[in-house]
Design an enzyme around this catalytic site. Structure first.
Site, PDB file in Angstrom:
ATOM      1  N   GLY A 199      10.840   5.692  51.353  1.00 12.83           N
ATOM      2  CA  GLY A 199       9.748   6.272  52.130  1.00 12.83           C
ATOM      3  C   GLY A 199      10.246   6.688  53.504  1.00 12.83           C
ATOM      4  O   GLY A 199      11.430   6.975  53.692  1.00 12.83           O
ATOM      5  N   ARG A 200       9.350   6.696  54.481  1.00 19.10           N
ATOM      6  CA  ARG A 200       9.711   7.173  55.814  1.00 19.10           C
ATOM      7  C   ARG A 200      10.878   6.381  56.406  1.00 19.10           C
ATOM      8  O   ARG A 200      11.820   6.955  56.945  1.00 19.10           O
ATOM      9  CB  ARG A 200       8.504   7.066  56.764  1.00 19.10           C
ATOM     10  N   ILE A 201      10.790   5.048  56.328  1.00 21.14           N
ATOM     11  CA  ILE A 201      11.830   4.229  56.955  1.00 21.14           C
ATOM     12  C   ILE A 201      13.129   4.325  56.175  1.00 21.14           C
ATOM     13  O   ILE A 201      14.218   4.413  56.773  1.00 21.14           O
ATOM     14  CB  ILE A 201      11.358   2.776  57.098  1.00 21.14           C
ATOM     15  N   THR A 257      14.131  -5.643  56.278  1.00 15.16           N
ATOM     16  CA  THR A 257      13.139  -5.460  57.341  1.00 15.16           C
ATOM     17  C   THR A 257      11.786  -5.077  56.759  1.00 15.16           C
ATOM     18  O   THR A 257      10.914  -4.589  57.486  1.00 15.16           O
ATOM     19  CB  THR A 257      13.597  -4.370  58.335  1.00 15.16           C
ATOM     20  N   ARG A 287       9.418  -6.882  53.736  1.00  9.40           N
ATOM     21  CA  ARG A 287       8.573  -8.060  53.613  1.00  9.40           C
ATOM     22  C   ARG A 287       9.433  -9.225  53.134  1.00  9.40           C
ATOM     23  O   ARG A 287      10.276  -9.079  52.260  1.00  9.40           O
ATOM     24  CB  ARG A 287       7.424  -7.821  52.616  1.00  9.40           C
ATOM     25  N   GLU A 333       6.773 -17.135  56.644  1.00 12.11           N
ATOM     26  CA  GLU A 333       7.002 -16.606  57.975  1.00 12.11           C
ATOM     27  C   GLU A 333       6.019 -17.236  58.955  1.00 12.11           C
ATOM     28  O   GLU A 333       4.819 -17.190  58.699  1.00 12.11           O
ATOM     29  CB  GLU A 333       6.818 -15.088  57.949  1.00 12.11           C
ATOM     30  N   HIS A 392      10.711 -10.977  63.083  1.00 10.56           N
ATOM     31  CA  HIS A 392       9.813  -9.876  62.721  1.00 10.56           C
ATOM     32  C   HIS A 392       9.572  -8.948  63.911  1.00 10.56           C
ATOM     33  O   HIS A 392       8.430  -8.754  64.356  1.00 10.56           O
ATOM     34  CB  HIS A 392       8.483 -10.419  62.184  1.00 10.56           C
TER      35      HIS A 392
END
Length: 336
Positions: free
Chosen positions: A161-163, A241, A243, A272, A291
Site C-alpha cells: 500500500g502507501r507505506i 512497523t 501491527r 503492546e 510505536h
C-alpha cells in the site's frame, strides 16, 4: 456555527495536539482524558454517556457496549489513526454512526521510521551505542560490530500500500532489488518504484531485508511464525512497523536466539507495550521502539486536524472527509 446554537458534547480519549482541539472548540464542549494511559473501560462507558461525538485512539476499544452507553445522541466516531481494528465498525454501521480515520498523512513518517530501523539494524547502531557507553571502545578493530550492507541488497516488502510503496522508493535510492507481496499485483506502483511482485515464499527466501506493511486481519495474524521465519535467510533482517500481532513474539524469540534470522527491528509488539519480563528484551540482535512510526511533529499535527475535521463534519450531519464506513449514508439509522 450559529452562536445561539448549543454546543455539542465531545469526549476525547487522550490529549491530542492543540491544533486539533482548537478546531473543535467553536462547535463543541470538549472533555479530554488527561491521563497518559487510556481510560479504563468502566470510566470510558461513563464518559461517553450522552455525547454527540467521540474522538478516540487505537488503544481505545470502541465496541457495541461503548456505543450503547453513548446512546442515540452519538453522531460520529473519529479515530486519531489510520488503522481502526480497535473499533467495531459493523456495530457502528448498524447504528448509522459514521467512523472517520486519518489516511495518507502517516505514509512518509512511518516509512522514514521503518527505513531508520532497517539502517539501524543493518549497521547495529543501537548495539554500537551501548558498546561505546559501556567503555568497550578501546581502538579501531577490523572485526568490531560488523553489520550488513544495504546498498545493492534485496528488500522484500510485505504489503504494498502507501507505506510499502514509500519504502520501495527509499530502497530504489540505495540500488536495492525490490520484491513485494500483496493480495494482488499493483503493476502501476511496481513500474513507478521498480518493484517486482512475487509469492511470499519466494520473497522470504530471496530477501536480505523483510519489512512488514500489511493490515492486521485474520489472515495476517501471526503471519510471521516458526514456519515463515525458517523460510528467511539466516542473514536476513526483519522490520515490523505495521501491527505487533502480525509477528508471533515467541517464534521471533526462537528465531533470533537460534540464528534462524540475524536481526529484527520492531516499532510494534504483541502485546503492546511489551512486558518488561519478555525474553525478547534480553536479545542483543533486536531493536524495539515504542510505536513511534507517525511521531513527527508535522504528521501528528496533521492527524489532529484530520480527526477534528471528521468529527466536526459528523456533528454537523455532513459526510466525513475520510469515512471508513460510507455505507451509513445510504441506509437508515437503526438502533438495536
Amino acid at each position: 456555527m450559529n452562536p445561539n446554537q448549543p454546543l455539542f458534547k465531545v469526549f476525547v480519549t487522550r490529549r491530542i495536539p492543540e491544533v486539533g482541539l482548537k478546531r473543535i472548540e467553536p462547535y463543541a464542549q470538549i472533555e479530554v482524558w488527561e491521563d497518559e494511559l487510556p481510560p479504563p473501560k468502566d470510566i470510558l462507558l461513563e464518559k461517553v454517556r450522552g455525547i454527540d461525538g467521540l474522538l478516540c485512539l487505537l488503544t481505545d476499544p470502541i465496541d457495541a457496549a461503548v456505543m450503547d452507553a453513548a446512546g442515540p445522541s452519538l453522531k460520529v466516531i473519529s479515530q486519531y489513526a489510520v488503522g481502526y481494528d480497535n473499533i467495531d465498525i459493523s456495530s457502528a454501521t448498524r447504528r448509522g454512526i459514521p467512523v472517520g480515520n486519518t489516511p495518507g498523512v502517516l505514509t512518509d513518517a512511518t516509512a522514514d521510521l521503518a527505513w531508520a530501523l532497517l539502517m539501524a539494524a543493518a549497521r547495529r547502531i543501537v548495539e554500537a551505542d551501548r558498546y561505546t557507553r559501556a567503555g568497550k571502545w578501546k581502538t579501531w578493530g577490523p572485526q568490531t560490530l560488523l553489520g550488513a550492507s544495504v546498498a545493492g541488497a534485496t528488500i522484500g516488502i510485505v504489503g504494498f500500500g502507501r507505506i510499502g510503496q514509500a519504502m520501495a522508493k527509499r530502497a530504489r535510492g540505495f540500488d536495492m532489488r525490490i520484491l513485494y507481496h500483496d493480495l494482488r499485483p499493483n503493476p502501476q506502483a511496481a513500474a513507478e518504484t521498480g518493484a517486482q511482485f512475487t509469492s511470499l515464499d519466494l520473497l522470504l527466501a530471496k530477501s536480505d531485508f523483510v519489512t512488514i506493511h500489511t493490515w492486521l486481519s485474520e489472515e495476517s495474524h501471526h503471519l510471521f511464525n516458526d514456519e515463515t521465519l525458517r523460510k528467511m535467510k539466516p542473514t536476513a533482517i526483519l522490520i515490523n512497523t505495521a501491527r505487533g500481532q502480525i509477528v508471533d513474539p515467541d517464534a521471533l524469540y526462537r528465531a533470533l536466539k537460534n540464528g534462524v534470522i540475524a536481526y529484527a527491528a520492531l516499532d510494534v509488539t504483541e502485546p503492546e507495550p511489551i512486558p518488561m519480563d519478555s525474553p525478547l528484551l534480553q536479545l542483543e540482535n533486536l531493536i524495539i521502539v515504542p510505536h513511534i512510526g507517525s511521531a513527527s511533529v508535522a504528521s501528528r499535527s496533521r492527524m489532529a486536524e484530520m480527526a477534528a475535521e471528521n468529527l466536526i463534519a459528523g456533528l454537523k450531519g455532513e459526510e466525513l472527509p475520510n469515512c471508513i464506513n460510507p455505507q451509513v449514508y445510504s441506509r437508515p439509522k437503526a438502533r438495536p
